[in-house]
Scaffold this motif. Sequence first.
Motif: not given
Length: 321
Positions: A237-263
């Motif tokens: 509301h005071n005009g400040q903008q926040q852009l969350v850093d979605t590049a360097s993050g840091p992101w964490l990655v893990s396998p999900g419960p899908w062993r295989d997936c196809d359209i």
Amino acid sequence: MSLRSSYYLPPQQLRAENLDSPLGLHTRNPQLSWKLRWNERGAAQATVRVVAAASCSALLNRDYLWDSGELRTDATEITYAGATLTSRQRVYWQVQVLDESNRITQWSEVTFFEMGLLTLEDWNSQATWLGNHGITVPLYRLSFHLDQVREDICTARLYSTGIGYYEPRLNGNKLGTQALAPEYTDYDKRIVYNTFDIEKQLCSGENVLGIILAGGYATRYQYGTPVFRAQLEILYHNGQQQLVDTASGPWLVSPGPWRDCDIFNGEWYDARLEQRGWDAPGFIAHEGIWQEVKPSNPCSSTDAPKGELVGTYAQTVEPPK
């Protein structure tokens, strides 16, 4: 038209680009449409007036971005032809109609549409493509904090997409009602992104953005490794903008419960591999299961998708209720 007393019910089901109050439109001249319910048999639209403004108060004060004037037409759609619209701009509009006997409807309720990111420059360098981590269906997790308290937020938007399919999540909940997003296109020419209003899902303190990424048409038709892109913007509301850093993050990655997936062939889901709360604050990401996505991991310019990023332009697929 507004000086005459109303005789008919107001126009209903106002839509922009055939969507209800859409976010992230990519055309500067959207098609506006409405439906009519008449009080008597045989009545028909003869004249229409559409007005649009930058806010509800501007509509009330007749400070219009566009006033179509009284147009002689029986068509229940019209192309916006007012002031040039810009990225992220929200436009409020309403409609009034006359019949052949010059009897008038009430003004419709006010509705809105909101523009998306119209140029490549609107995509910040902190919103690069991420992916290619050798996992069939990976889970991506990004923890971030608000610069101010939740009550100080004016607007908050997530612009995101994936190749092939992705599901965005925030603080433990799926965003939107769509399934199999984004819509399939030729990714070398056009890539559809989604826009989410996330103001109510954010909270003071820690927040977590989660992404589930699957191959979809990207792997089926050999467009390359599945990747995603996300840009999270917050305006206070005071005009400040926040852009969350979605590049360097840091992101964490893990396998999900899908062993295989196809359209076409479906999925192989192993519920034993579920990690409850992985996309919510307070989750403990154990080493060995979760790995940090290094800033050097984003797609190179040669590997990044080539298609133009465009906002949602059609009703998305939704699962049955």
